[in-house]
Design a protein around this motif. Structure first.
Motif, PDB file in Angstrom:
ATOM      1  N   ARG A  96      36.282  40.484  37.724  1.00 11.19           N
ATOM      2  CA  ARG A  96      36.836  40.385  39.081  1.00 11.19           C
ATOM      3  C   ARG A  96      37.616  39.086  39.256  1.00 11.19           C
ATOM      4  O   ARG A  96      38.691  39.078  39.874  1.00 11.19           O
ATOM      5  N   CYS A  97      37.096  38.016  38.705  1.00  7.75           N
ATOM      6  CA  CYS A  97      37.805  36.734  38.785  1.00  7.75           C
ATOM      7  C   CYS A  97      39.145  36.794  38.059  1.00  7.75           C
ATOM      8  O   CYS A  97      40.147  36.229  38.536  1.00  7.75           O
ATOM      9  N   CYS A  98      39.189  37.473  36.929  1.00  8.22           N
ATOM     10  CA  CYS A  98      40.447  37.600  36.186  1.00  8.22           C
ATOM     11  C   CYS A  98      41.487  38.365  36.987  1.00  8.22           C
ATOM     12  O   CYS A  98      42.670  37.985  37.018  1.00  8.22           O
ATOM     13  N   VAL A  99      41.064  39.442  37.634  1.00  9.75           N
ATOM     14  CA  VAL A  99      42.002  40.236  38.429  1.00  9.75           C
ATOM     15  C   VAL A  99      42.551  39.415  39.595  1.00  9.75           C
ATOM     16  O   VAL A  99      43.765  39.393  39.861  1.00  9.75           O
ATOM     17  N   MET A 100      41.666  38.698  40.286  1.00 15.96           N
ATOM     18  CA  MET A 100      42.115  37.881  41.409  1.00 15.96           C
ATOM     19  C   MET A 100      42.975  36.716  40.934  1.00 15.96           C
ATOM     20  O   MET A 100      43.929  36.309  41.619  1.00 15.96           O
TER      21      MET A 100
END
Length: 343
Positions: free
Chosen positions: A259-263
């Motif tokens: 999720r952090c990578c996508v954001m």
């Protein structure tokens, strides 16, 4: 560096605000602070402010000999230093842990990912190359040094203009800015780091801890964090993640990292667009300033010519004007005499 000392009330207040999905400065959990940019007149000097964090980026270039194993490639290096007045916890002649971690992030994001085309820095293979150096100075520490330093470094590299070089045989000539227009560096991509803080909230009902994710932590929040995830990403033709670093011992699931990578990719794409627009606007302003400078130079040249004629006439400006008018009258008389001769 001595750790930032906060009171028990401040520590409890930050955790309680995170439970209620709020931040101390009024932001939501995943909101970022405002970015302010300031381009100095000198090429390669940019000041970036992220919230209350301010970092100055300066790019310089000198000629040097290349490495023996890579004779046709130039050199690129960077350094991040802190001003002792940037934060009360900074100690002179000692590198803090946060500065060291931010420097490691920048090394992976810019040097190891080969942001600068080092082959384009070669002047004459095996003899002379350019050594481009990026110096980042922390002016104010308000939290999240890595993200602010990465923006400052990328902008400074895009804003820098290197001198033109002419090679004739073994002779290398470096032209000044007044002789030839400097050219920008050849850059492959624009990596930007995005930091997410991990807050471990104790659960009264069970012994397990709830991990809350916050974006762009401030200086006060960094003193309460249980860990950090720093993601270096970029987006031009397609999304790219250049590196992931995790600090702290708190455990997180793989879905949280994903999720952090996508954001982070979305945030990097937004910053990329904003920075490109700022650079384009600054380039237009520099061109207008250059044109105004040329017009001013032309006016100064005309004034110098009048002043020279004034000096030759003994300091009498009216005599210069009269001399010019006399020259015009003589030309008219010559034209009239030629017309009479024809008739």
């Amino acid at each position: 560096m001595a750790p930032l000392q906060i009171s028990t009330n401040d520590h409890a207040f930050v955790l309680q605000a995170a439970r209620e999905e709020q931040r101390v400065d009024g932001r939501k959990l995943l909101d970022h602070r405002r970015v302010r940019l300031h381009f100095h007149p000198q090429a390669g000097m940019v000041e970036v402010q992220l919230g209350s964090t301010r970092i100055l980026g300066v790019v310089s270039a000198i000629t040097t000999a290349p490495h023996i194993d890579r004779p046709s490639e130039g050199l690129f290096s960077l350094d991040l230093v802190a001003c002792p007045l940037a934060d009360a916890s900074f100690e002179p002649y000692r590198v803090s842990d946060q500065v060291r971690d931010a420097r490691a992030v920048l090394q992976r994001a810019m040097v190891r990912s080969k942001v600068v085309d080092t082959e384009a820095l070669c002047i004459k293979g095996g003899l002379v190359v350019w050594h481009v150096r990026l110096d980042l100075k922390i002016l104010d520490h308000g939290g999240n040094l890595a993200d602010c330093a990465c923006i400052a470094g990328v902008l400074a590299l895009h804003h820098f203009r290197n001198k033109e070089v002419t090679v004739v045989g073994e002779q290398v000539t470096i032209h000044e800015e007044t002789e030839r227009v400097p050219r920008p560096l050849t850059l492959h991509h624009m990596p930007l780091s995005v930091t997410y803080g991990l807050l471990a909230l104790p659960d009264a009902a069970s012994e397990a801890q709830k991990v809350v994710l916050i974006a762009d932590p401030s200086r006060l929040e960094e003193a309460v964090l249980s860990g950090r995830i720093v993601i270096t990403a970029g987006r031009r033709e397609h999304s790219v993640v250049y590196g992931i670093q995790k600090y702290g011992g708190v455990a997180v699931q793989a879905s949280v990292v994903t999720r952090c990578c996508v954001m982070a990719v979305e945030r990097a794409a937004e910053l990329d667009q904003v920075l490109q627009q700022a650079l384009q606007h600054n380039e237009e302003q520099r061109r207008l300033a250059l044109l105004r400078g040329r017009e001013q130079t032309t006016l100064q040249t005309a004034d110098e010519m009048v002043a020279k004629k004034t000096d030759e006439a003994g300091g009498n400006t009216q005599a210069v004007l009269d001399a010019d008018s006399d020259d015009g009258d003589e030309e008219e008389k010559e034209e009239e005499e030629e017309e009479d001769a024809r008739l």
